[in-house]
Design a protein around this motif. Structure first.
Motif, short mmCIF file in Angstrom:
data_model
loop_
_atom_site.label_atom_id
_atom_site.label_comp_id
_atom_site.label_asym_id
_atom_site.label_seq_id
_atom_site.Cartn_x
_atom_site.Cartn_y
_atom_site.Cartn_z
N SER A 37 0.82 -1.20 0.00
CA SER A 37 0.00 0.00 0.00
C SER A 37 0.86 1.25 0.00
CB SER A 37 -0.93 -0.01 1.21
OG SER A 37 -1.70 1.17 1.25
N GLU A 38 1.88 1.29 0.83
CA GLU A 38 2.75 2.45 0.92
C GLU A 38 3.54 2.65 -0.37
OE1 GLU A 38 3.05 4.79 3.55
OE2 GLU A 38 1.12 3.79 3.79
N LYS A 39 4.02 1.56 -0.94
CA LYS A 39 4.79 1.67 -2.18
C LYS A 39 3.92 2.12 -3.34
CE LYS A 39 8.32 -1.76 -0.93
NZ LYS A 39 9.49 -0.86 -1.09
N PHE A 40 2.72 1.55 -3.44
CA PHE A 40 1.85 1.92 -4.55
C PHE A 40 1.30 3.33 -4.38
CE2 PHE A 40 1.30 -2.77 -5.42
CZ PHE A 40 2.00 -2.72 -6.61
N ARG A 41 1.22 3.81 -3.16
CA ARG A 41 0.81 5.20 -2.96
C ARG A 41 1.83 6.13 -3.64
NH1 ARG A 41 -2.51 7.54 0.74
NH2 ARG A 41 -2.66 5.57 1.88
N LEU A 42 3.10 5.80 -3.52
CA LEU A 42 4.15 6.59 -4.17
C LEU A 42 4.08 6.46 -5.68
CD1 LEU A 42 7.20 5.78 -1.82
CD2 LEU A 42 5.80 7.87 -1.86
N VAL A 43 3.80 5.25 -6.14
CA VAL A 43 3.69 5.02 -7.58
C VAL A 43 2.53 5.82 -8.17
CG1 VAL A 43 3.13 3.29 -9.34
CG2 VAL A 43 4.78 2.74 -7.53
N TYR A 89 1.73 12.03 -15.62
CA TYR A 89 1.00 11.32 -16.68
C TYR A 89 1.21 11.97 -18.05
CZ TYR A 89 -2.39 15.12 -16.23
OH TYR A 89 -2.98 16.35 -16.20
N MET A 90 1.51 13.27 -18.08
CA MET A 90 1.67 13.98 -19.35
C MET A 90 3.01 13.68 -20.03
SD MET A 90 2.66 15.68 -16.57
CE MET A 90 1.07 16.30 -16.00
N HIS A 91 3.89 12.97 -19.31
CA HIS A 91 5.19 12.60 -19.86
C HIS A 91 5.25 11.10 -20.13
CE1 HIS A 91 6.29 16.62 -18.67
NE2 HIS A 91 6.16 16.35 -17.38
N ASN A 92 6.30 10.66 -20.77
CA ASN A 92 6.50 9.24 -20.99
C ASN A 92 6.83 8.56 -19.67
OD1 ASN A 92 6.89 6.76 -22.38
ND2 ASN A 92 9.10 7.13 -22.37
N ILE A 93 6.08 7.55 -19.29
CA ILE A 93 6.30 6.83 -18.04
C ILE A 93 6.66 5.39 -18.38
CG2 ILE A 93 5.27 6.03 -15.89
CD1 ILE A 93 3.40 8.41 -15.96
N THR A 94 7.82 4.96 -17.94
CA THR A 94 8.29 3.62 -18.28
C THR A 94 8.05 2.65 -17.13
OG1 THR A 94 10.52 3.98 -17.41
CG2 THR A 94 10.10 4.63 -19.70
N LEU A 95 7.98 1.38 -17.48
CA LEU A 95 7.85 0.33 -16.47
C LEU A 95 9.04 0.33 -15.54
CD1 LEU A 95 6.64 -2.23 -15.22
CD2 LEU A 95 7.63 -3.53 -17.12
N GLU A 96 10.23 0.58 -16.10
CA GLU A 96 11.44 0.60 -15.29
C GLU A 96 11.37 1.67 -14.20
OE1 GLU A 96 12.38 -1.32 -19.12
OE2 GLU A 96 11.33 0.52 -18.55
N THR A 97 10.83 2.82 -14.55
CA THR A 97 10.73 3.92 -13.58
C THR A 97 9.77 3.57 -12.44
OG1 THR A 97 11.21 5.60 -15.25
CG2 THR A 97 10.08 6.33 -13.26
N LEU A 98 8.60 3.04 -12.79
CA LEU A 98 7.61 2.70 -11.77
C LEU A 98 8.10 1.56 -10.88
CD1 LEU A 98 4.30 2.89 -13.86
CD2 LEU A 98 5.36 4.66 -12.45
N ALA A 99 8.74 0.57 -11.48
CA ALA A 99 9.27 -0.55 -10.70
C ALA A 99 10.34 -0.07 -9.73
CB ALA A 99 9.83 -1.63 -11.63
N ALA A 100 11.17 0.89 -10.19
CA ALA A 100 12.22 1.42 -9.33
C ALA A 100 11.64 2.19 -8.15
CB ALA A 100 13.15 2.33 -10.15
N ILE A 101 10.56 2.95 -8.39
CA ILE A 101 9.91 3.68 -7.30
C ILE A 101 9.38 2.72 -6.25
CG2 ILE A 101 7.91 5.13 -6.72
CD1 ILE A 101 8.25 6.47 -9.46
N ALA A 102 8.81 1.60 -6.71
CA ALA A 102 8.26 0.61 -5.78
C ALA A 102 9.35 -0.26 -5.17
CB ALA A 102 7.25 -0.28 -6.50
N GLY A 103 10.52 -0.31 -5.82
CA GLY A 103 11.61 -1.13 -5.31
C GLY A 103 11.49 -2.60 -5.67
N SER A 113 4.80 -5.57 -12.13
CA SER A 113 3.65 -5.72 -13.02
C SER A 113 2.62 -6.68 -12.43
CB SER A 113 4.11 -6.24 -14.39
OG SER A 113 4.96 -5.31 -15.02
N ARG A 114 3.09 -7.78 -11.87
CA ARG A 114 2.18 -8.78 -11.31
C ARG A 114 1.46 -8.24 -10.09
NH1 ARG A 114 2.68 -12.58 -7.40
NH2 ARG A 114 4.90 -12.15 -7.13
N ILE A 115 2.19 -7.60 -9.18
CA ILE A 115 1.58 -7.12 -7.94
C ILE A 115 0.65 -5.93 -8.21
CG2 ILE A 115 2.03 -6.12 -5.67
CD1 ILE A 115 2.66 -9.07 -5.92
N PHE A 116 1.04 -5.07 -9.17
CA PHE A 116 0.18 -3.93 -9.49
C PHE A 116 -1.17 -4.43 -9.99
CE2 PHE A 116 -1.68 -0.45 -11.74
CZ PHE A 116 -1.19 0.70 -11.14
N ARG A 117 -1.18 -5.40 -10.89
CA ARG A 117 -2.44 -5.93 -11.41
C ARG A 117 -3.25 -6.59 -10.30
NH1 ARG A 117 -4.55 -7.31 -16.31
NH2 ARG A 117 -2.63 -6.77 -17.41
#
Length: 299
Positions: free
Chosen positions: A180-186, A194-208, A215-219
């Protein structure tokens, strides 16, 4: 009840510049497949009622409650009885950043019955009846109270969803809190970028997490992929931009973060069931029409 239907798009006509519309409906009338940009809540008062969304059919018993998300195609077959039908302009919810955490409530239609969760059902029914009472009051702050009752309902529903997610996670409560805490940051990052290019690598890095694990946990946590969530966020931004006649469709696409006009048209139509230009024409042509009062309901 549907006063202004263009194709399958309903222009919800809010009276007297209100952001809500309520019908005490007892008409035996077929309402064809349609969608709108309003949150819709239906509660049968007398007799059962049927709501169809896609291939799903919901049979509502008296005092069952269904919440239909904005943009959801739905059909209301003719049925004898009486029901409350409440609609709320989605912009008063989607444009408030503090309400970002309740957005998962609008992923798909939700039915609240006594067997769903007794406490949630009692609270939801009370909020609907309070909204009904306040809608027909003469109070100068009636819409403020209606907004408050609606938020109380949506927050309670989101809390119930989180509790269900907690039960479904094998890893337990501590791990869920971590997610919950990690996805709040994501989600905060997506809302701000959202107006910029957002990569999977960037979001995964934010969540650690690794890309695969993220990808699996987000879904699992949000019941949609991270790409679907980003597209929903961009589409919500585009809806607001489309209301400004001075901004071209191409500029709306770019400012909302879509990589091309064709991508924007495709995704917008998938989510809103109409083209951006069609949405702009239909939504900006919405008018106003007075409505009468109805007999009060009893608890």
């Amino acid at each position: 009840m549907i006063k202004n239907l263009s194709g399958d798009y309903e222009i919800v006509e809010y009276e007297n510049k209100r952001f809500v519309m309520l019908y005490d409906n007892s008409e035996y009338e077929f309402y064809p497949t349609h969608w709108h940009n309003a949150v819709e809540i239906i509660m049968p008062v007398e007799n059962t009622f049927i709501v169809q969304t896609g291939e799903q059919e919901y049979e509502l018993q008296e005092r069952d409650i269904i919440i239909i998300p904005p943009g959801e195609l739905h059909t209301l077959p003719a049925h004898e009885g009486r029901r409350i039908i409440f609609q709320c302009d989605n912009r008063v919810l989607s444009d408030v950043s503090a309400l970002a955490d309740i957005k998962p409530v609008f992923q798909s239609p939700i039915v609240i019955r006594p067997e769903t969760d007794r406490d949630l059902y009692v609270l939801a029914k009370k909020q609907i009846l309070d909204i009904y009472s306040e809608y027909y009051s003469q109070s100068e702050i009636a819409d403020v109270r209606i907004y408050m009752y609606l938020i109380i309902l949506l927050v309670a529903l989101r809390e119930h969803q989180i509790e269900q997610t907690e039960q479904n996670f094998i890893s337990g409560k501590d791990k869920l809190y971590q997610y919950s805490e990690k996805f709040r940051l994501v989600l905060k990052y997506i809302d701000q970028n959202y107006m910029h290019n957002i990569t999977l690598e960037t979001l995964a890095a934010i969540a650690g997490y690794s890309k695969y694990h993220f990808s699996r946990i987000f879904r699992q946590y949000h019941s949609m992929s991270y790409i679907q969530y980003i597209n929903l966020r961009r589409t919500r931004a585009a809806e607001t931009l489309l209301l400004d006649p001075n901004i071209s469709i191409t500029e709306v696409a770019m400012r909302a973060g879509f990589s091309s006009l064709s991508t924007f048209n495709r995704i917008f139509k998938e989510i809103k069931h109409c083209t951006p230009s069609g949405y702009q024409r239909l939504y900006c042509s919405a008018g106003e029409d007075p409505a009468g009062r109805a007999e009060p309901l009893q608890e």
